[in-house]
Design an enzyme around this catalytic site. Structure first.
Site, mmCIF file in Angstrom:
data_model
loop_
_atom_site.group_PDB
_atom_site.id
_atom_site.type_symbol
_atom_site.label_atom_id
_atom_site.label_comp_id
_atom_site.label_asym_id
_atom_site.label_seq_id
_atom_site.Cartn_x
_atom_site.Cartn_y
_atom_site.Cartn_z
ATOM 1 N N TYR A 1 0.813 -1.402 -0.106
ATOM 2 C CA TYR A 1 -0.079 -0.401 -0.319
ATOM 3 C C TYR A 1 0.722 1.029 0.113
ATOM 4 O O TYR A 1 0.515 2.178 -0.958
ATOM 5 C CB TYR A 1 -0.472 -0.001 1.135
ATOM 6 C CG TYR A 1 -2.338 -1.088 0.934
ATOM 7 C CD1 TYR A 1 -3.661 -0.072 0.351
ATOM 8 C CD2 TYR A 1 -2.243 -2.221 1.110
ATOM 9 C CE1 TYR A 1 -4.056 -0.762 0.071
ATOM 10 C CE2 TYR A 1 -3.619 -2.731 0.466
ATOM 11 C CZ TYR A 1 -4.767 -2.215 0.296
ATOM 12 O OH TYR A 1 -5.485 -3.245 -0.258
ATOM 13 N N GLU B 1 -8.358 -7.187 4.655
ATOM 14 C CA GLU B 1 -8.406 -8.487 3.710
ATOM 15 C C GLU B 1 -7.506 -8.816 4.993
ATOM 16 O O GLU B 1 -7.673 -10.454 4.581
ATOM 17 C CB GLU B 1 -6.894 -7.877 3.139
ATOM 18 C CG GLU B 1 -8.047 -7.217 1.871
ATOM 19 C CD GLU B 1 -6.805 -6.008 0.805
ATOM 20 O OE1 GLU B 1 -5.282 -6.342 1.350
ATOM 21 O OE2 GLU B 1 -7.112 -5.176 -0.014
#
Length: 399
Positions: A95, A138
């Site tokens: 990310y 997730e």
């Protein structure tokens, strides 16, 4: 945490995204994939080349910006993103890389006069908020997959136990775990991801599970795409006895429980998830209409198995439509020739009552096919909330 002022800035950038979002995301991917080879396996280069991936990202960014004050209004979009990320094993460490490239792309495409420090700070805060939301969802999915019976985390080696041609283009791969332990159950309609080495490069691809869950093995059925690097590798280089790294099942396009008549509509290799849905639905008493479209009988996969199921289960009616007319004496005659349209589909579906067809309709196939089916279902009176499909890109592209 996003401030009120930062949310206002995000909202104000929506018109810029509407007019230039795809240019921004294309530049973003150019930076990301050019400078960070470690994340390339997470992205489909074919989808990059045809513009599908930039368009999908642009749509996601735009939807996020539009609903920054009420993220719950994003509906299924967040779940779709999480499922794609989990399937490809996107991890928290990815990310920051993506975020830095996105902010840089915003600055470089919009220019410093528009993308001021305040705008960049607002988007940095918005990205962090979204990233934390996705990372949490997730992580929960990874934990569920690891702790469920037959589950695992990351890649698990599977052996190709059998390889079977289903048509001139589609081949099925029967996969069994090397450790000979049970495998994770899945919802009909879901897919697994393969992690492969092709021409010295790591690639990851999602493939629908084309048979109902059995706790012991998986089946995927793959079309050989002209020029498709991965599909041709699988068809030509992967044989019975080969070992493949497999990520756990994922996907939000799944068969929901219902007692309404079920209509499954597929085009080409889009048949694969509907096969698992069909097998599962045949365990119930609900009426089923199975509609499949193909260019010709030569590329029509699974016809014999569907015909056998129809003989065994009176609740199942199946209909085939070929673009090309077969030879007059061919045993593989379709029920219609040409493109599937609303008039033909109407004849194959349960009758309407007061202009409403109370069915659950699932469809998948090439984009022009899906566009026509979606339009036809609307014309035929199928309620929108009873129409389900899986599509890579903005849903508006099918309207």
């Amino acid at each position: 945490m996003l401030t009120v002022a930062q949310k206002a800035i995000i909202t104000a950038t929506v018109p810029l995204l509407e007019t230039g979002g795809e240019a921004l995301t294309t530049h973003f991917y150019r930076i990301l994939l050019g400078e960070h080879p470690e994340v390339r396996p997470l992205f489909n280069q074919a989808s990059q080349a045809n513009g599908e991936q930039p368009r999908a990202l642009a749509n996601g960014v735009l939807m996020y910006a539009r609903h920054i004050d009420r993220l719950e209004a994003l509906g299924d979009l967040a779940a779709q993103i999480v499922n794609k990320h989990v399937a490809l094993q996107v991890l928290p460490e990815h990310y920051p890389i993506v975020g830095a490239c996105l902010l840089r792309a915003i600055r470089e495409v919009l220019g410093a006069e528009v993308a001021t420090d305040a705008v960049i700070d607002a988007w940095a805060a918005a990205y962090d908020e979204l990233a934390n939301l996705l990372i949490g969802a997730e992580a929960a999915a990874y934990d569920r997959n690891a702790s469920a019976p037959g589950g695992w985390r990351g890649a698990r080696p599977f052996r190709v136990a059998r390889k079977e041609a289903e048509s001139d283009e589609i081949t099925s791969f029967y996969l069994e775990p090397v450790d000979e332990q049970p495998v994770l159950d899945f919802e009909p309609g879901q897919y697994i991801s393969l992690c492969l080495q092709v021409n010295g490069q790591e690639v990851r691809r999602n493939y629908s599970l084309s048979a109902a869950p059995n706790g012991r093995s998986y089946r995927i059925s793959i079309k050989r795409e002209p020029g498709g690097v991965v599909s041709n590798h699988l068809h030509d280089e992967v044989h019975e006895g080969s070992t493949l790294d497999v990520f756990p099942p994922s996907g939000a396009f799944t068969l929901a429980h219902s007692e309404r008549p079920l209509v499954l509509i597929s085009g080409g290799v889009g048949i694969t998830p509907t096969l698992a849905m069909l097998e599962s639905a045949l365990r119930t008493a609900r009426p089923i209409r199975f509609v499949h479209c193909a260019r010709s009988h030569k590329v029509h996969a699974f016809r014999a198995s569907i015909d056998a199921l129809a003989k065994k289960h009176p609740q199942l009616e199946r209909f085939y439509c070929y673009e090309e007319a077969p030879q007059p004496r061919s045993d593989a005659q379709p029920h219609a020739v040409g493109r599937l349209d609303a008039q033909t589909l109407s004849q194959w579906m349960p009758a309407a009552k007061q202009d409403v067809r109370d069915v659950d309709a699932y469809f998948l196939g090439p984009k022009p096919f899906m566009r026509q089916v979606k339009r036809s279902l609307r014309e035929l009176g199928v309620p929108e909330h009873q129409v389900r499909y899986e599509f890579f890109g903005p849903a508006s592209a099918l309207d």
